[in-house]
Design an enzyme around this catalytic site. Structure first.
Site, PDB file in Angstrom:
ATOM      1  N   LYS A 178       0.776  -1.040  -0.061  1.00 32.04           N
ATOM      2  CA  LYS A 178       0.042  -0.096  -0.003  1.00 32.04           C
ATOM      3  C   LYS A 178       0.958   1.197   0.045  1.00 32.04           C
ATOM      4  O   LYS A 178       0.621   2.139  -0.605  1.00 32.04           O
ATOM      5  CB  LYS A 178      -1.034  -0.018   1.239  1.00 32.04           C
ATOM      6  CG  LYS A 178      -1.964   1.181   1.453  1.00 32.04           C
ATOM      7  CD  LYS A 178      -3.090   1.092   2.491  1.00 32.04           C
ATOM      8  CE  LYS A 178      -2.635   1.033   3.625  1.00 32.04           C
ATOM      9  NZ  LYS A 178      -2.338   2.464   4.270  1.00 32.04           N
ATOM     10  N   ARG A 219       2.417   5.945  -3.270  1.00 32.85           N
ATOM     11  CA  ARG A 219       3.348   6.995  -3.946  1.00 32.85           C
ATOM     12  C   ARG A 219       3.395   6.767  -5.308  1.00 32.85           C
ATOM     13  O   ARG A 219       3.550   7.856  -6.121  1.00 32.85           O
ATOM     14  CB  ARG A 219       4.783   6.471  -3.214  1.00 32.85           C
ATOM     15  CG  ARG A 219       4.741   7.066  -1.768  1.00 32.85           C
ATOM     16  CD  ARG A 219       6.139   6.034  -1.157  1.00 32.85           C
ATOM     17  NE  ARG A 219       6.380   6.812   0.128  1.00 32.85           N
ATOM     18  CZ  ARG A 219       5.625   6.477   1.189  1.00 32.85           C
ATOM     19  NH1 ARG A 219       4.547   5.684   1.372  1.00 32.85           N
ATOM     20  NH2 ARG A 219       6.157   7.100   2.530  1.00 32.85           N
ATOM     21  N   ARG A 231      -7.763  14.023  12.977  1.00 34.94           N
ATOM     22  CA  ARG A 231      -6.242  13.780  12.784  1.00 34.94           C
ATOM     23  C   ARG A 231      -5.692  15.261  12.118  1.00 34.94           C
ATOM     24  O   ARG A 231      -6.219  15.608  11.071  1.00 34.94           O
ATOM     25  CB  ARG A 231      -6.017  12.528  11.778  1.00 34.94           C
ATOM     26  CG  ARG A 231      -6.619  11.384  12.111  1.00 34.94           C
ATOM     27  CD  ARG A 231      -6.710  10.221  11.183  1.00 34.94           C
ATOM     28  NE  ARG A 231      -5.112   9.916  11.137  1.00 34.94           N
ATOM     29  CZ  ARG A 231      -4.860   8.885  10.132  1.00 34.94           C
ATOM     30  NH1 ARG A 231      -5.509   8.007   9.887  1.00 34.94           N
ATOM     31  NH2 ARG A 231      -3.349   8.341  10.170  1.00 34.94           N
ATOM     32  N   SER A 264      10.624   7.812  11.081  1.00 28.69           N
ATOM     33  CA  SER A 264      10.183   6.827  10.002  1.00 28.69           C
ATOM     34  C   SER A 264      11.005   7.223   8.873  1.00 28.69           C
ATOM     35  O   SER A 264      10.607   7.301   7.701  1.00 28.69           O
ATOM     36  CB  SER A 264       8.648   7.245   9.700  1.00 28.69           C
ATOM     37  OG  SER A 264       7.959   7.027  10.786  1.00 28.69           O
ATOM     38  N   ASP A 323       4.386   0.948  12.167  1.00 29.31           N
ATOM     39  CA  ASP A 323       3.406   0.328  11.702  1.00 29.31           C
ATOM     40  C   ASP A 323       3.409  -1.115  12.015  1.00 29.31           C
ATOM     41  O   ASP A 323       2.246  -1.977  12.023  1.00 29.31           O
ATOM     42  CB  ASP A 323       3.121   0.191  10.222  1.00 29.31           C
ATOM     43  CG  ASP A 323       2.180   1.484   9.717  1.00 29.31           C
ATOM     44  OD1 ASP A 323       1.726   2.009  10.496  1.00 29.31           O
ATOM     45  OD2 ASP A 323       2.236   1.722   8.344  1.00 29.31           O
ATOM     46  N   LYS A 340      -2.911   8.230  14.737  1.00 28.64           N
ATOM     47  CA  LYS A 340      -3.238   7.032  13.534  1.00 28.64           C
ATOM     48  C   LYS A 340      -4.665   6.948  13.429  1.00 28.64           C
ATOM     49  O   LYS A 340      -5.544   7.705  13.612  1.00 28.64           O
ATOM     50  CB  LYS A 340      -2.645   5.745  13.742  1.00 28.64           C
ATOM     51  CG  LYS A 340      -1.011   5.768  13.769  1.00 28.64           C
ATOM     52  CD  LYS A 340      -0.645   6.057  12.356  1.00 28.64           C
ATOM     53  CE  LYS A 340       1.100   6.061  12.262  1.00 28.64           C
ATOM     54  NZ  LYS A 340       1.363   6.099  11.128  1.00 28.64           N
ATOM     55  N   LYS A 373      -9.104  -2.134   4.478  1.00 26.81           N
ATOM     56  CA  LYS A 373      -8.282  -0.803   4.258  1.00 26.81           C
ATOM     57  C   LYS A 373      -6.667  -1.257   3.769  1.00 26.81           C
ATOM     58  O   LYS A 373      -6.279  -0.260   2.859  1.00 26.81           O
ATOM     59  CB  LYS A 373      -7.892  -0.095   5.599  1.00 26.81           C
ATOM     60  CG  LYS A 373      -7.324   1.193   5.623  1.00 26.81           C
ATOM     61  CD  LYS A 373      -7.326   1.802   7.013  1.00 26.81           C
ATOM     62  CE  LYS A 373      -6.286   3.093   6.756  1.00 26.81           C
ATOM     63  NZ  LYS A 373      -6.830   4.372   5.799  1.00 26.81           N
TER      64      LYS A 373
END
Length: 432
Positions: free
Chosen positions: A24, A29, A110, A185, A301, A328, A401
């Site tokens: 994903k 991207r 968010r 990250s 994640d 998240k 998702k």
């Protein structure tokens, strides 16, 4: 209507082959790069994750509007797709349309202010339609670039940084990003830059500065590799099994995905990874678990998966790098604390340290797991069925998702799945 599913397993042995969907992270991207390139870049091995399908549909719809009805305002709803919200916020500032970009109720909670402020500094026209700092956003595409250099904090979601990097080459003055402080990250930023480079976009990374000059994409095809985030759940299953031999086709020892670090993390749990025959073989070996500290900063994640495995094994580990989990799909720290309490395990927060206390851990005969509209909560807790006879997962379709085939894949290697309320077997195979 939300449906629950009950999992069970007659033994603690797992074996078989699981073909994973495309990543994903890579696919989202690649879709933005494809759209920015005007068709020069193509995407191969598309993910079937709902978030990716949402982004793909919006980009196609926006292209048609730009071609046939420019300068007409319309609304776009990304639902719960956080990556789509952030990437589109940047992408749509370059288009010729006025768009109200919104999402689910959780999406409206968010924060996105850091990205919006950065884009405004560049000259973009973005207004908040409801609450300051949060979606929905009213974006009027097309702007005169005011500066070629902006600063952004490194300890925020890497998706903000990626959103800016993706559009950088199409800005008249190019873009230099000055990263303030330590970059959270980092593998996700490296993935973005590597994919841009595959599409002909060069960059310079000097210290805390990333510079991308104005330039054109080249004709190419971006092949999306299988999803290492999805693979992590199979590593967790192997870790909690007595015996495990699994094959995941398509995965390689060199990956753009930061979550491929799961091979190193799970080696601590006795899971070996052998790359051959065009994929990776997972095997469970007896090994004492001694590692006490796990830094999840570069792979947030994976946090839920590793924390649940440690809790199930009664391993009092300490975790760092969990700060972004609170913004998240849900507050993942709170969700973990709530669900782990159902087996007597505490996740104690002390500043930036999160420590498991398994002193009162127990194994019930059955357990109900709430998912909080979070796909990773469902998949991180599903492996508990190797230790708990019956695990009921709330709203099992939440996995659409990122990994729509998750339940089907579980069934294919011997897990039994029963959809609650309708009393029917979703699909069941039992390995002898």
């Amino acid at each position: 209507m939300k449906q629950n599913i009950i999992l069970s397993k007659k033994n603690r042995s797992v074996s078989g082959t699981v073909q994973l969907t495309g990543s994903k992270s890579e696919c989202n991207r690649a879709l933005i790069i494809e759209a920015l390139s005007g068709g020069k870049v193509k995407v191969a091995n598309m993910s079937d994750a709902a978030d990716t399908m949402t982004l793909r549909g919006i980009l196609r719809g926006n292209k048609k509007v730009n071609e046939h009805k420019p300068n007409i305002a319309f609304g776009v709803n990304v639902g719960p797709a956080g990556t789509a919200m952030r990437f589109l916020t940047a992408y749509l500032t370059l288009q010729r349309t006025e768009i109200i970009l919104t999402g689910s109720e959780r999406m409206k909670q968010r924060p996105i202010g850091i990205l919006v402020n950065a884009l405004r500094e560049l000259g973009a026209h973005i207004e908040y339609d409801e609450n300051e700092g949060y979606p929905p956003l009213r974006i009027k595409g097309g702007f005169e670039q005011l500066t070629d250099t902006i600063s952004i904090k490194g300890d925020i979601s890497s998706q903000y940084i990626t959103a800016l990097l993706l559009i950088a080459s199409q800005l008249p003055l190019g873009l230099t990003l000055q990263i303030e402080g330590e970059l959270t990250s980092k593998p996700y930023v490296e993935m973005t830059l590597a994919m841009l480079q595959q599409a002909g976009i060069q960059h310079q990374w000097d210290g805390n500065n990333i510079h991308i000059p104005k330039q054109d994409f080249r004709e190419t095809s971006l092949h999306v590799e299988p999803d290492w985030s999805a693979a992590s759940y199979w590593y967790a299953i192997a870790a909690l099994a007595d015996e495990a031999e699994l094959f995941l086709p398509g995965l390689t020892s060199y990956s753009l995905q930061g979550d491929s670090v799961i091979t190193e993390i799970m080696a601590n749990f006795g899971i070996t990874s052998q790359f051959k025959d065009g994929g990776v073989y997972l095997k469970k070996e007896v090994k004492p678990l001694v590692r006490k500290i796990f830094d999840m900063k570069s792979c947030p994640d994976l946090a839920q998966t590793i924390i649940v495995v440690c809790a199930a094994l009664g391993h009092d580990a300490t975790f760092t790098g969990l700060e972004t989990l609170k913004i998240k799909e849900t507050d993942r720290v709170l969700a973990l604390q709530t669900e782990l309490a159902k087996i007597g395990v505490k996740l104690i927060e002390k500043g930036q340290l999160y420590k498991l206390d398994c002193t009162d851990k127990f194994i019930p005969k059955k357990i109900f797991i709430s998912t909080y509209d979070d796909h990773r909560m469902a998949m991180a807790f599903a492996p508990l069925v190797l230790m708990i006879p019956e695990v009921e997962i709330e709203d099992y379709e939440v996995v659409e998702k990122s990994y729509p085939a998750f339940w089907r894949d579980l069934a294919s290697i011997g897990f039994e799945l029963t959809e609650l309320n309708e009393g029917r077997i979703y699909y069941a195979v039992t390995k002898k």
